[in-house]
Design a protein around this motif. Structure first.
Motif, mmCIF file in Angstrom:
data_model
loop_
_atom_site.group_PDB
_atom_site.id
_atom_site.type_symbol
_atom_site.label_atom_id
_atom_site.label_comp_id
_atom_site.label_asym_id
_atom_site.label_seq_id
_atom_site.Cartn_x
_atom_site.Cartn_y
_atom_site.Cartn_z
ATOM 1 N N SER A 22 29.184 74.946 39.127
ATOM 2 C CA SER A 22 29.023 74.250 37.846
ATOM 3 C C SER A 22 28.153 73.001 37.979
ATOM 4 O O SER A 22 28.515 71.937 37.490
ATOM 5 C CB SER A 22 30.387 73.861 37.276
ATOM 6 O OG SER A 22 31.200 74.982 37.103
ATOM 7 N N LEU A 26 24.527 71.453 34.299
ATOM 8 C CA LEU A 26 24.672 70.059 33.882
ATOM 9 C C LEU A 26 23.446 69.196 34.156
ATOM 10 O O LEU A 26 23.318 68.119 33.576
ATOM 11 C CB LEU A 26 25.888 69.430 34.582
ATOM 12 C CG LEU A 26 27.237 70.007 34.184
ATOM 13 C CD1 LEU A 26 28.335 69.450 35.081
ATOM 14 C CD2 LEU A 26 27.540 69.751 32.723
ATOM 15 N N LEU A 75 37.936 75.750 28.486
ATOM 16 C CA LEU A 75 37.282 74.445 28.595
ATOM 17 C C LEU A 75 35.871 74.570 29.151
ATOM 18 O O LEU A 75 34.951 73.876 28.709
ATOM 19 C CB LEU A 75 38.125 73.501 29.460
ATOM 20 C CG LEU A 75 39.446 73.065 28.835
ATOM 21 C CD1 LEU A 75 40.286 72.299 29.832
ATOM 22 C CD2 LEU A 75 39.198 72.249 27.579
ATOM 23 N N TRP A 76 35.696 75.461 30.129
ATOM 24 C CA TRP A 76 34.362 75.666 30.709
ATOM 25 C C TRP A 76 33.399 76.214 29.656
ATOM 26 O O TRP A 76 32.245 75.806 29.574
ATOM 27 C CB TRP A 76 34.480 76.603 31.902
ATOM 28 C CG TRP A 76 33.337 76.554 32.875
ATOM 29 C CD1 TRP A 76 32.548 75.471 33.164
ATOM 30 C CD2 TRP A 76 32.875 77.621 33.694
ATOM 31 N NE1 TRP A 76 31.630 75.811 34.122
ATOM 32 C CE2 TRP A 76 31.804 77.125 34.463
ATOM 33 C CE3 TRP A 76 33.270 78.939 33.860
ATOM 34 C CZ2 TRP A 76 31.120 77.904 35.381
ATOM 35 C CZ3 TRP A 76 32.586 79.715 34.786
ATOM 36 C CH2 TRP A 76 31.531 79.200 35.530
ATOM 37 N N ALA A 78 33.598 75.751 26.441
ATOM 38 C CA ALA A 78 33.310 74.660 25.504
ATOM 39 C C ALA A 78 32.282 73.689 26.089
ATOM 40 O O ALA A 78 31.323 73.305 25.405
ATOM 41 C CB ALA A 78 34.601 73.925 25.152
ATOM 42 N N MET A 79 32.450 73.301 27.332
ATOM 43 C CA MET A 79 31.510 72.365 27.966
ATOM 44 C C MET A 79 30.136 72.994 28.137
ATOM 45 O O MET A 79 29.115 72.349 27.888
ATOM 46 C CB MET A 79 32.045 71.883 29.313
ATOM 47 C CG MET A 79 33.195 70.915 29.213
ATOM 48 S SD MET A 79 32.823 69.463 28.195
ATOM 49 C CE MET A 79 31.478 68.738 29.106
ATOM 50 N N SER A 80 30.096 74.243 28.568
ATOM 51 C CA SER A 80 28.799 74.878 28.791
ATOM 52 C C SER A 80 28.064 75.120 27.470
ATOM 53 O O SER A 80 26.836 75.149 27.441
ATOM 54 C CB SER A 80 28.950 76.172 29.591
ATOM 55 O OG SER A 80 29.690 77.139 28.884
ATOM 56 N N ARG A 81 28.798 75.253 26.381
ATOM 57 C CA ARG A 81 28.164 75.383 25.066
ATOM 58 C C ARG A 81 27.391 74.102 24.742
ATOM 59 O O ARG A 81 26.340 74.142 24.107
ATOM 60 C CB ARG A 81 29.209 75.652 23.980
ATOM 61 C CG ARG A 81 28.610 75.871 22.591
ATOM 62 C CD ARG A 81 29.650 76.199 21.528
ATOM 63 N NE ARG A 81 30.289 77.472 21.815
ATOM 64 C CZ ARG A 81 31.583 77.627 22.072
ATOM 65 N NH1 ARG A 81 32.396 76.589 22.065
ATOM 66 N NH2 ARG A 81 32.078 78.821 22.317
ATOM 67 N N LEU A 82 27.886 72.969 25.209
ATOM 68 C CA LEU A 82 27.229 71.689 24.961
ATOM 69 C C LEU A 82 26.004 71.484 25.852
ATOM 70 O O LEU A 82 25.150 70.665 25.543
ATOM 71 C CB LEU A 82 28.213 70.537 25.210
ATOM 72 C CG LEU A 82 29.432 70.483 24.298
ATOM 73 C CD1 LEU A 82 30.371 69.386 24.759
ATOM 74 C CD2 LEU A 82 29.009 70.286 22.855
ATOM 75 N N HIS A 83 25.956 72.184 26.978
ATOM 76 C CA HIS A 83 24.889 71.949 27.955
ATOM 77 C C HIS A 83 23.973 73.169 28.099
ATOM 78 O O HIS A 83 22.885 73.199 27.562
ATOM 79 C CB HIS A 83 25.488 71.558 29.309
ATOM 80 C CG HIS A 83 26.234 70.277 29.247
ATOM 81 N ND1 HIS A 83 25.611 69.058 29.292
ATOM 82 C CD2 HIS A 83 27.554 70.013 29.125
ATOM 83 C CE1 HIS A 83 26.508 68.096 29.195
ATOM 84 N NE2 HIS A 83 27.704 68.650 29.087
#
Length: 120
Positions: A22, A26, A75-76, A78-83
């Motif tokens: 991960s 990022l 959660l992963w 959700a975070m990867s959708r942002l990045h």
């Protein structure tokens, strides 16, 4: 050692291997990071990466593996959708463009991730 992944504090060819979980999704310059890892690896050195996969990955199978795994995957995602998320061909192309060979990319973690490996 804490360092900038785009400027590793090692001489060229100093490392036998490198792993990242991960990380590429990022950083603003994944191609630059892979070029730096290529520089730091010795000839024949290996890299292994685990990154979020683009596309659909249903959460129901993840929840069946347990609350901890299901929560982690939710959660992963959700975070990867942002990045950023990677297609298999895209990740393989980044590795090849950085000079890696024997590139292999396959789905992992019930389709939530891509596991990539390559040789310098």
């Amino acid at each position: 050692v804490q360092a900038d992944a785009l400027r590793l504090p090692v001489r060229p060819g100093a490392l036998d291997g490198a792993t990242a979980h991960s990380v590429l999704y990022l950083v603003p310059d994944p191609a630059g990071l892979l070029a730096e890892v290529h520089r730091a690896l010795r000839p024949g050195g290996r890299v292994a990466l685990l990154e979020p996969r683009a596309g659909e990955a249903p959460l129901a199978p993840a929840w069946r593996r347990g609350a901890r795994f299901g929560t982690s995957m939710a959660l992963w995602r959700a975070m990867s959708r942002l990045h950023r998320r990677f297609e298999a061909g895209e990740l393989a192309g980044l590795l090849r463009a950085a000079g890696f060979r024997e590139v292999r990319v396959e789905p992992a973690l019930d389709g939530f991730a891509l596991l990539a490996s390559a040789t310098r």
